[in-house]
Write an enzyme that holds these catalytic residues in place. Structure first.
Site, PDB file in Angstrom:
ATOM      1  CG  HIS A 107      -0.412  -0.544   2.448  1.00 43.09           C
ATOM      2  ND1 HIS A 107       0.658   0.016   3.112  1.00 43.09           N
ATOM      3  CD2 HIS A 107      -0.758  -1.648   3.146  1.00 43.09           C
ATOM      4  CE1 HIS A 107       0.938  -0.708   4.192  1.00 43.09           C
ATOM      5  NE2 HIS A 107       0.104  -1.721   4.231  1.00 43.09           N
ATOM      6  CB  CYS A 122       5.936   6.346   7.878  1.00 41.39           C
ATOM      7  SG  CYS A 122       5.700   7.996   8.558  1.00 41.39           S
ATOM      8  CB  ALA A 165      10.319   6.528  19.556  1.00 40.26           C
ATOM      9  CD  GLU A 175      15.423   0.161  27.513  1.00 36.19           C
ATOM     10  OE1 GLU A 175      16.559  -0.196  27.169  1.00 36.19           O
ATOM     11  OE2 GLU A 175      14.447   0.241  26.729  1.00 36.19           O
ATOM     12  CB  VAL A 188      12.423  -1.614  13.118  1.00 33.48           C
ATOM     13  CG1 VAL A 188      11.122  -1.234  13.803  1.00 33.48           C
ATOM     14  CG2 VAL A 188      13.318  -0.398  12.963  1.00 33.48           C
ATOM     15  CB  ALA A 235       9.220   9.320   8.409  1.00 33.65           C
ATOM     16  CG  HIS A 280       5.307  37.520  26.523  1.00 36.61           C
ATOM     17  ND1 HIS A 280       5.697  36.586  27.470  1.00 36.61           N
ATOM     18  CD2 HIS A 280       4.339  38.275  27.115  1.00 36.61           C
ATOM     19  CE1 HIS A 280       5.008  36.785  28.585  1.00 36.61           C
ATOM     20  NE2 HIS A 280       4.171  37.814  28.395  1.00 36.61           N
TER      21      HIS A 280
END
Length: 481
Positions: A37, A42, A198, A218, A287, A334, A460
């Site tokens: 596709h 992404c 991420a 982790e 990945v 990406a 500001h």
């Protein structure tokens, strides 16, 4: 229609389709080969749909704290998982169609099927894959497909897929990758997230907002290990305040599957093991490049650690063959793929003043709550390089706009070369920092020093004012702290 082209690009993710558009702009006859596709991972299963999910989570978080804004909601705010997922898929479908429009607008041929490099300058295209996930828009009938196509230049942009650990392979039911995590058909009560990069942290943040009991495991000492330690430590505290459980310096050594649950065996660095039972486990351990079944071995293409080896312009060791994006190695982002593709095609077209990409100036963004964004060297890396540095910091709790937004927990950190004043790193955690980081990216590309930043007028009240205050702090001149 002739099957001969100037450029054939294999893969239509951000790197592939942007490269195709730039090639067409430069007058090159261009085709793109896609097996599933348009838009790649992404657009269909990564950057875009996850942000749609996280936006739903953000709205829910705000609604659940409406009272702090002086607002009262009549009734209970709840999340309908089917509607949340449907919105996310709709966002992807809209953009998927947009890529198709851009291909047509730029007169780029889309060849549907799976590509294989049979010999230099030639691409054989077989049948389309049965999609692992459903295409967002069906392939139109009567378009280019199976056959043999030739090109002077062939660019591999096949992207990457989730990495699987031996013995803890995703099964689509109990052990998920981001594919399943992105479109759950029910909301689990508990989840273990394996990996805090991420992808892992974004899903951990999303599911926590949805009311799920989340535990993150982790291997490294800090979550989001590529980030500055001070920033990742700040983010961890905020995530834990939201109820996330985080275990660092640990690994999931084994997963036992039940009928509708998993039990993760979590081993810490001292060898102790604890078990955590949850409805599902999300594997987010990185990945790996899609280099298989392309014919790279036949052509003798050099690879390293699952990625194609290239020079600064995307060239491989085989003349006429190039690679860009995730398949060409980290950082697997990406925007890196897009820029890498533009550099590659402009070099092919013979444009003057084409420069290799400076990976030190590629920003990284994580869209958890709180957001994290960075560019350049961390404090630890700068010191490891032997640089003398100045470091500036500014907290969100001293910024009027952040306080007004009810988002006063955050930190902006800047790092300068002490001798030259060059900005060499910027790191942020807090609301909307993914939209702020580009200011420092532009500054670094312009080789900005502290002097130019100090003389820049920031509006500001905005969050961006904190960027200047952080610079001022590095030189002992902070005004609003």
């Amino acid at each position: 229609m002739s099957n001969a082209y100037d450029v054939i690009i294999i893969g239509s993710g951000p790197g592939g389709y942007v490269t195709a558009i730039r090639a067409a702009q430069l007058g090159l006859k261009t085709a793109i080969v896609e097996r599933e596709h348009l838009g790649g991972i992404c657009l269909n299963w990564g950057c875009i749909p996850t942000k749609a999910l996280l936006r739903s989570a953000e709205i829910l978080d705000h609604a659940n704290h409406a009272k702090s804004y002086g607002l009262t909601l009549n009734g209970t705010m709840t999340a309908d998982v089917k509607d949340v997922v449907a919105r996310s898929r709709g966002v992807s479908a809209r953009l998927n169609g947009g890529v198709g429009f851009l291909m047509k607008k730029n007169k780029i041929d889309v060849i549907w099927g799976e590509a294989k490099l049979s010999k230099p300058g030639e691409v054989g295209v077989g049948k389309m894959l049965k999609p692992v996930v459903e295409p967002q828009n069906p392939v139109p009938k009567g378009v280019l497909g199976e056959g043999t196509y030739t090109a002077k230049h062939i660019i591999v942009a096949t992207g990457a897929r989730p990495r699987a650990l031996p013995g803890i392979e995703p099964d689509g039911k109990l052990i998920w990758t981001y594919f399943e995590a992105m479109k759950p058909d029910f909301m689990p009560k508990s989840i273990v997230v394996m990996g805090s990069g991420a992808i892992g942290i974004e899903f951990a943040s999303f599911y926590r907002s949805m009311g799920v009991d989340v535990t993150v495991v982790e291997l490294m000492a800090n979550i989001m290990p590529v980030e500055d330690v001070e920033i990742s430590t700040f983010a961890r505290k905020q995530l834990e305040k939201r109820g996330l459980k985080i275990i660092t310096e640990a690994k999931v050594s084994k997963v036992e599957k039940g009928a509708n649950s998993i039990t993760a065996h979590v081993e810490t660095k001292d060898g102790k093991v604890q078990t955590i039972t949850a409805d599902r486990l999300i594997s987010a351990v990185g990945v790996q490049g899609n280099i298989e079944n392309l014919g790279l071995e036949t052509l003798g293409v050099k690879t390293d650690r699952g990625c194609i080896v290239i020079d600064g312009y995307g060239k491989t060791n085989v003349p006429g063959l190039y690679a860009i994006g995730d398949v060409a190695g980290p950082p697997m982002l990406a925007h890196k793929a897009e820029h890498e593709g533009v550099i590659c095609i402009e070099k092919i077209a013979g444009l003057p003043n084409v420069h290799p990409m400076d990976k030190a100036k590629i920003p990284g963004c994580t869209y958890c709550n709180p957001q994290v964004a960075s560019v350049g060297l961390t404090e630890a890396k700068a010191k490891a390089e032997g640089r003398e540095i100045r470091v500036g910091r500014y907290n969100f709790n001293a910024n009027g706009k952040a306080i007004a937004l009810g988002e006063d927990q955050g930190l902006i950190k800047t790092i300068f070369d002490k001798k030259t004043g060059e900005l060499i790193g910027a790191h942020m955690v807090g609301a909307e920092v993914t939209e702020l980081i580009q200011g420092f990216v532009v500054a670094m590309n312009l080789e900005t020093t502290e002097e130019e930043l100090m003389h820049t007028i920031f509006p500001h009240p905005t969050l961006s004012e904190m960027m200047k205050e952080s610079v001022l702090d590095a030189y002992g001149r902070v005004l609003n702290a």
